[in-house]
Design an enzyme around this catalytic site. Structure first.
Site, PDB file in Angstrom:
ATOM      1  N   TYR A  73       0.828  -1.210   0.000  1.00 61.25           N
ATOM      2  CA  TYR A  73       0.000   0.000   0.000  1.00 61.25           C
ATOM      3  C   TYR A  73       0.862   1.260   0.000  1.00 61.25           C
ATOM      4  O   TYR A  73       0.542   2.250   0.649  1.00 61.25           O
ATOM      5  CB  TYR A  73      -0.994   0.018   1.177  1.00 61.25           C
ATOM      6  CG  TYR A  73      -2.145  -0.942   0.967  1.00 61.25           C
ATOM      7  CD1 TYR A  73      -1.942  -2.310   1.099  1.00 61.25           C
ATOM      8  CD2 TYR A  73      -3.395  -0.484   0.599  1.00 61.25           C
ATOM      9  CE1 TYR A  73      -2.969  -3.197   0.864  1.00 61.25           C
ATOM     10  CE2 TYR A  73      -4.436  -1.384   0.367  1.00 61.25           C
ATOM     11  CZ  TYR A  73      -4.217  -2.738   0.508  1.00 61.25           C
ATOM     12  OH  TYR A  73      -5.234  -3.613   0.274  1.00 61.25           O
ATOM     13  N   HIS A  87     -16.277  -3.348  -3.751  1.00 63.54           N
ATOM     14  CA  HIS A  87     -15.712  -3.821  -5.024  1.00 63.54           C
ATOM     15  C   HIS A  87     -16.672  -4.643  -5.871  1.00 63.54           C
ATOM     16  O   HIS A  87     -16.265  -5.571  -6.557  1.00 63.54           O
ATOM     17  CB  HIS A  87     -14.429  -4.631  -4.767  1.00 63.54           C
ATOM     18  CG  HIS A  87     -13.354  -3.832  -4.095  1.00 63.54           C
ATOM     19  ND1 HIS A  87     -12.866  -2.661  -4.629  1.00 63.54           N
ATOM     20  CD2 HIS A  87     -12.690  -4.032  -2.939  1.00 63.54           C
ATOM     21  CE1 HIS A  87     -11.943  -2.175  -3.818  1.00 63.54           C
ATOM     22  NE2 HIS A  87     -11.823  -2.984  -2.783  1.00 63.54           N
ATOM     23  N   HIS A 140      -8.423  -8.375  -2.158  1.00 65.79           N
ATOM     24  CA  HIS A 140      -9.079  -7.138  -2.618  1.00 65.79           C
ATOM     25  C   HIS A 140     -10.181  -6.653  -1.688  1.00 65.79           C
ATOM     26  O   HIS A 140     -10.186  -5.496  -1.297  1.00 65.79           O
ATOM     27  CB  HIS A 140      -9.609  -7.344  -4.037  1.00 65.79           C
ATOM     28  CG  HIS A 140      -9.836  -6.071  -4.804  1.00 65.79           C
ATOM     29  ND1 HIS A 140      -9.005  -4.979  -4.717  1.00 65.79           N
ATOM     30  CD2 HIS A 140     -10.815  -5.734  -5.702  1.00 65.79           C
ATOM     31  CE1 HIS A 140      -9.465  -4.017  -5.520  1.00 65.79           C
ATOM     32  NE2 HIS A 140     -10.550  -4.442  -6.122  1.00 65.79           N
ATOM     33  N   HIS A 162     -11.668  -6.372   1.837  1.00 65.76           N
ATOM     34  CA  HIS A 162     -11.014  -6.477   3.144  1.00 65.76           C
ATOM     35  C   HIS A 162     -11.916  -7.165   4.160  1.00 65.76           C
ATOM     36  O   HIS A 162     -12.440  -6.549   5.100  1.00 65.76           O
ATOM     37  CB  HIS A 162     -10.579  -5.097   3.625  1.00 65.76           C
ATOM     38  CG  HIS A 162      -9.681  -4.414   2.644  1.00 65.76           C
ATOM     39  ND1 HIS A 162      -9.483  -3.065   2.610  1.00 65.76           N
ATOM     40  CD2 HIS A 162      -8.918  -4.921   1.642  1.00 65.76           C
ATOM     41  CE1 HIS A 162      -8.640  -2.767   1.635  1.00 65.76           C
ATOM     42  NE2 HIS A 162      -8.296  -3.885   1.027  1.00 65.76           N
TER      43      HIS A 162
END
Ligand SMILES: *[C@@H]1O[C@H](CO)[C@@H](O)[C@H](O)[C@H]1NC(C)=O
Ligand SMILES: *[C@@H]1O[C@H](CO)[C@@H](O)[C@H](O)[C@H]1NC(C)=O
Ligand SMILES: [Fe+2]
Length: 428
Positions: free
Chosen positions: A178, A302, A331, A333
């Protein structure tokens, strides 16, 4: 007034109770880790290892200054190094402000299975000794799985939990540091994972956070990821570090790439077709795939992204026809496990889909789900943690999701998985 707010609080609690079964842990802050030996520019740091073929290991480490002859020495006894290998070195710059250290990597071997090796890496005067264990040449094989790691206090907690479990290989379904273009965060991530990643092979694939291209300023995607986390792609006939496959004894694992071309006719698609053709279920009775953006997901996060929807459309049938047993993704969380599915329906010959993108990054948990839960989704929980997969034998594997909040192993979700080979009606 107090009474009114009390009522509101109760109503909110009751309402939220439908979504959240208990207080979700909050996000924790990023950690900064400085180099441990600042005054020695040849000091090896960010050491991590990865499997290369069945009996070799890649050792990667970073030094501030370029080494005259970067070398790894290794052996099965501490302090005695019978083997040595020369490393190749690369580095990259990002925008005008960041110049990476010297990224060295050397492939060592052939190595004996299930054996502890001691090694040193660096230049002429190496001081620090590391060690790793090679995977065993028989079942059981133990995989730790955790995606979307980041560099927070939660990440640290996940890694501490993983380190308490004697696994053979770590699998990361994408989104590593990240850094989000702030390149020094890649170095912090490298330091943070070193204690674990220098001891067991870390096999990773990329996520959206690895792309890091900025139109006009830095147009090449995956610069940091490809330089720092080189995986054994050539060995599996792939032409790109963004997708590859590897074997660990009786398990063939396909690491797919969500953020590179996946359409029929693309290099990745053709490579996948060929890779699946080469699989021999007699030698690798287990067949697994790992991808970043999940193909199945009932979390509100997502939904509808093309990397999920279009990639599934493109590749799901290939995996189904090859009788892939399990597909891991990240992807989102949160943790979610599906039944065996194919084309959105229960199918006893389809893969089990498991999303485990809750390694601990700064963005926090994805707590909202579609309700009611569709029949194909069997367990879902928004918590930080990691997964433990023990492949017991050719037909049985045990999967556990371990949540960080629990100091001892609490089997939040646990299930026996059977290889599709064991089901004669699914035989190809
Ligand atoms: C490493 O490189 C040195 C210098 O080129 C060479 O003498 C040595 O044989 C190489 N070692 C290995 C293991 O290839
Ligand atoms: C495989 O492991 C499972 C679970 O431990 C066990 O029930 C089964 O009998 C084993 N199969 C063989 C062939 O050993
Ligand atoms: Fe992601």
């Amino acid at each position: 007034m107090v009474k009114v707010w009390g009522l509101v609080a109760i109503l909110l609690f009751v309402f939220a109770g439908n979504v959240l079964s208990y207080d979700r842990p909050a996000t924790r802050k990023n950690i900064v880790i400085h180099p441990s030996n600042n005054d020695d520019p040849t000091f090896p740091e960010q050491v991590h290892i990865s499997l290369v073929g069945l009996d070799k290991m890649r050792i990667s480490w970073i030094t501030t200054k370029s080494l005259i002859m970067p070398t790894v020495v290794y052996g099965t006894e501490s302090g005695k190094y019978e083997g040595s290998a020369n490393a190749t070195t690369t580095s990259y710059h990002y925008l005008l402000i960041y110049q990476s250290g010297q990224i060295n990597d050397a492939v060592i071997g052939p190595l004996k299975p299930n054996t502890v090796y001691y090694y040193k890496c660096g230049g002429p005067d190496m001081t620090q000794e590391f060690s790793f264990k090679t995977p065993p040449p028989q079942f059981p094989i133990k995989f730790a799985v955790s995606g979307d790691l980041g560099t927070t206090e939660w990440t640290k907690s996940t890694l501490e939990h993983v380190s308490k479990w004697d696994h053979d290989v770590f699998i990361l379904p994408g989104d590593l540091s990240y850094a989000n273009t702030l390149q020094p965060v890649w170095d912090i991530f490298g330091r943070m994972v070193q204690p674990l990643a220098s001891q067991r092979p870390w096999m990773v694939t990329h996520g959206n956070h690895e792309v890091e291209n900025i139109p006009l300023f830095h147009s090449t995607p995956f610069t940091a990821y490809n330089s720092r986390w080189r995986m054994p792609y050539e060995e599996s006939g792939s032409t790109s570090n963004l997708y590859y496959s590897f074997n660990v004894f009786g398990v063939h694992i396909i690491m797919l790439g969500s953020y590179t071309d996946f359409e029929p006719g693309s290099d990745q698609y053709q490579w996948l077709e060929n890779d699946l053709k080469k699989v021999d279920r007699k030698t690798t009775p287990w067949l697994m795939a790992v991808v970043h953006a999940p193909w199945y997901n009932t979390n509100e996060a997502h939904q509808g992204e093309k990397e999920s929807v279009d990639m599934k459309k493109s590749m799901e049938t290939l995996l189904y026809k090859a009788r892939v047993d399990v597909v891991f993704a990240g992807h989102v969380h949160a943790y979610e496990r599906f039944n065996r599915v194919y084309q959105d329906k229960l199918d006893k010959c389809g893969p089990v889909y498991i999303n485990i993108g809750d390694g601990g990054n700064l963005e926090g948990l994805a707590t909202r789900y579609e309700n009611p839960s569709p029949e194909i989704s069997l367990f879902r929980e928004a918590n930080f943690g990691h997964g433990q997969l023990v492949v017991e034998n050719a037909t049985h594997a045990h999967w556990v999701f371990q949540r960080n909040d629990d100091d001892v192993l609490v089997q939040r979700d646990s299930v026996w998985l059977t290889s599709l080979l064991a089901d004669s009606s699914c035989r190809i």
